[in-house]
Write an enzyme that holds these catalytic residues in place. Structure first.
Site, short mmCIF file in Angstrom:
data_model
loop_
_atom_site.label_atom_id
_atom_site.label_comp_id
_atom_site.label_asym_id
_atom_site.label_seq_id
_atom_site.Cartn_x
_atom_site.Cartn_y
_atom_site.Cartn_z
CG HIS A 50 40.90 42.27 40.11
ND1 HIS A 50 40.23 43.42 39.76
CD2 HIS A 50 41.85 42.64 41.01
CE1 HIS A 50 40.75 44.45 40.42
NE2 HIS A 50 41.73 43.99 41.18
CD GLU A 52 36.19 40.67 37.43
OE1 GLU A 52 35.18 41.32 37.75
OE2 GLU A 52 37.21 40.61 38.15
CB CYS A 80 38.12 47.38 38.16
SG CYS A 80 39.50 46.31 37.68
CB CYS A 83 38.61 43.35 35.12
SG CYS A 83 39.51 42.69 36.56
#
Length: 147
Positions: A50, A52, A80, A83
């Site tokens: 991801h 992040e 999410c 993260c």
């Protein structure tokens, strides 16, 4: 809109150009970007790739520590649970997100453990809605088809 937000949006556009869901993120320390990332799940065949996570990894490498106390993470999409967990582990002070995630959002849309009393770190959440980011994400799904 800050230059850091503009950079996160540019990274999201990079993701979209590579057929990845358009999310970009930056970590800011004392007014300087020290980490950045964009979604690369498809390219890397990695569910943890991801935006992040990439930004956190890069920032930790720059600072030579996993403790990112005093830093702000700016992301185009609400983090999410994975993260947000990494953000809390990294001791990020503030998370700024530009669009809500109504399916996976862990900063209030679905759940929020950013200030859970049992955790040893909390972070401030700032929702800074950006209609162009939402439009970019909708266009991605329209072009790619919902997965």
């Amino acid at each position: 809109m800050t230059p850091e937000m503009q950079r996160a949006i540019a990274l999201a556009k990079t993701a979209a150009a590579q057929n990845e869901f358009p999310v970009g993120a930056v970590v800011v320390d004392a007014g300087h970007i020290i980490g950045e990332g964009f979604n690369q799940k498809e390219q890397q065949s990695d569910p943890t790739a991801h935006a992040e996570m990439g930004a956190l990894r890069q920032a930790a490498a720059v600072k030579s520590t996993w403790r990112l106390t005093g830093c702000t993470l700016i992301t185009t999409l609400e983090p999410c649970p994975m993260c947000l967990g990494a953000i809390l582990q990294a001791r990020i002070d503030t998370v700024v997100y530009l669009a809500k995630d109504l399916r996976w959002g862990a900063c209030g849309s679905i759940m929020d453990f950013s200030d859970h009393p049992e955790l040893n770190h909390r972070c401030q959440l700032v929702y800074a809605p950006n209609p162009s980011v939402v439009a970019m994400m909708r266009a991605f799904f329209k072009d790619q088809g919902k997965r």
